[in-house]
Enzyme design. Structure first.
Site, PDB file in Angstrom:
ATOM      1  N   ASN A 208      14.510  -1.101  -3.285  1.00  0.00           N
ATOM      2  CA  ASN A 208      13.784  -0.868  -4.538  1.00  0.00           C
ATOM      3  C   ASN A 208      14.329   0.395  -5.200  1.00  0.00           C
ATOM      4  OD1 ASN A 208      12.140   1.482  -3.633  1.00  0.00           O
ATOM      5  ND2 ASN A 208      11.407  -0.041  -2.153  1.00  0.00           N
ATOM      6  N   ASP A 276       7.189  -4.531   1.022  1.00  0.00           N
ATOM      7  CA  ASP A 276       6.071  -5.298   1.579  1.00  0.00           C
ATOM      8  C   ASP A 276       6.565  -6.385   2.533  1.00  0.00           C
ATOM      9  OD1 ASP A 276       4.010  -3.980   0.227  1.00  0.00           O
ATOM     10  OD2 ASP A 276       4.479  -5.062  -1.622  1.00  0.00           O
ATOM     11  N   PHE A 323       0.398   6.849  -2.114  1.00  0.00           N
ATOM     12  CA  PHE A 323       0.926   6.846  -3.474  1.00  0.00           C
ATOM     13  C   PHE A 323       0.841   5.412  -3.994  1.00  0.00           C
ATOM     14  CE2 PHE A 323       3.217  10.737  -4.950  1.00  0.00           C
ATOM     15  CZ  PHE A 323       2.750  11.585  -3.954  1.00  0.00           C
TER      16      PHE A 323
END
Ligand SMILES: Cc1cc2nc3c(=O)[nH]c(=O)nc-3n(C[C@H](O)[C@H](O)[C@H](O)COP(=O)(O)O)c2cc1C
Length: 398
Positions: A208, A276, A323
């Site tokens: 990411n 995830d 976060f």
């Protein structure tokens, strides 16, 4: 700044030992007392006479010296200082330290001490990059040994790269930082940061856009307030801060394991952008283009590190901070995330591309806690980090 501090300075057998003479001078200028210890190999590079003259003290050299042992035994010597500094920390000394060897005075003192240890490595670039040295380095960091350097530059051997010992004044600054007490002195805080890489095959991965900038700034700010920081980072764009114990990982599973290894901590700040899912069908060979069509990837869920730590029954950190990177309905989504994960605070930010926050130098955050949502104005990521570190200090010391 260093008056009334005693430094046990262990000088290893490397070319950079000559810089340790200057280091002794600089430490004494600042009021520190230096007890010097020379390894056998170090005596090939600097003389005991010069070291003793500069330190204004006796030099310790031999584990089996009857007079030394009668005057001040090696165990007492190892604990007589406020800080043990190893400069230069040779590959050999680092190996002994990481392996728990105690077969000469220096290594025995390092095993027997209950005082913090700061190492300034110095060696040829290939020696520094050798997997054995890197393994020892990681092990020592995990054991709580602190490091300054090595720096990158020209070496005495004519090569270029990382391995040069930090300059004496850099080592002095790092020593001073070890003694600077702040509101978080004595607190142990875990910070995760950066993205994770989830392999598809040995050459491809899913990642990411997290740069690691915000997590790195938080770790730096916490260390500046005196915390002992364990910094578990994925492959980030920014370098880890000084004065933290760095654990580098790639996958979410490795990050989860590293977090477990860091426990117990007083607080955990989970700033990493953890994937995830991982590819459950990851291949151990590179996937080839084939006429049979496109490869099908199957996914499996990754461990939810934040949720697991926030729900720990025994030894849960006093404060768990998550976060949340959102692209819409930030407060609503982040409030729901706080409840779902069971953490104390969520630091939420809007990472939709128009904000320029992901990968940028600024952030605009909303801190969500039991008391509600606290909106902070847009500011530099370093400023956000400092403000958050002060808030954490407030929560841990009230
Ligand atoms: C000229 C010379 C320079 C050396 N420089 C270094 C060095 O900078 N770093 C290092 O790790 N080893 C260096 N070595 C190798 C160490 O001296 C050797 O590994 C020694 O056993 C280290 O002893 P110690 O554990 O007392 O530091 C050097 C050897 C020679 C002959």
């Amino acid at each position: 700044m260093l008056s009334s501090k005693r430094i046990l300075l262990i000088i290893g057998g490397g070319i950079a030992a000559y810089k340790s003479l200057d280091l002794i001078r600089r430490l004494r200028e600042r009021g520190a007392a230096v007890t010097p210890v020379l390894t056998r190999a170090a005596e090939e590079f600097v003389t005991p006479l010069s070291v003793s003259a500069l330190a204004g003290e006796k030099v310790y050299r031999d584990l089996f010296d009857l007079t030394d042992e009668a005057e001040m035994g090696h165990i007492q010597l190892s604990r007589s200082a406020d800080l043990v500094v190893v400069a230069p920390a040779t590959a050999d000394l680092m190996g002994k330290m990481a392996g728990g060897l105690a077969n000469d005075l220096a290594s025995t003192l390092l095993m027997a001490t209950d005082t913090p240890v700061l190492c300034a490595p110095a060696m040829n670039v290939r020696m520094w990059e050798h997997p054995a040295t890197q393994r020892n380095f990681s092990q020592l960091e995990a054991d709580g040994v602190r490091f300054v350097g090595p720096n990158e530059g020209d070496m005495a051997c004519g090569e270029y790269g990382p391995g040069r010992m930090s300059e004496p004044l850099e080592i002095v600054a790092s020593i001073e930082a070890q003694f600077s007490a702040g509101p978080l002195t004595g607190k142990r805080i875990l910070v995760t940061s950066g993205p994770t890489y989830e392999p598809i095959d040995p050459v491809r991965y899913i990642a990411n856009r997290s740069s690691g900038a915000q997590g790195t700034a938080v770790a730096r700010a916490l260390a500046a307030l005196g915390a002992e920081v364990i910094f578990v980072t994925g492959p980030a764009d920014v370098s880890p801060p000084e004065r933290v114990n760095v654990v580098q990982v790639e996958t979410a599973q490795q990050m989860s394991d590293a977090v477990d290894a860091a426990l117990p901590v007083d607080a955990g700040v989970f700033a990493a952008a953890v994937a995830d899912w991982r590819v459950s069908s990851a291949s151990d060979k590179k996937l080839k283009k084939s006429r049979d069509g496109l490869p099908a990837l199957e996914f499996a869920e990754n461990p939810d590190i934040l949720k697991r730590i926030a729900h720990m029954e025994d030894g849960r950190p006093l404060l768990v901070v998550g976060f949340a990177a959102e692209t819409d309905n930030v407060i609503e989504h982040a409030t729901a995330k706080r409840a779902r994960k069971g953490c104390d605070w969520i630091v939420a930010n809007d990472v939709s591309p128009a904000t320029g926050i992901m990968g940028g130098s600024e952030n605009a955050v909303i801190v969500i806690s039991e008391e509600g949502a606290e909106e902070w104005p847009r500011m530099g990521k370093d400023e956000v980090a400092k403000r958050l570190a002060v808030k954490i200090a407030g929560a841990l010391t009230k």
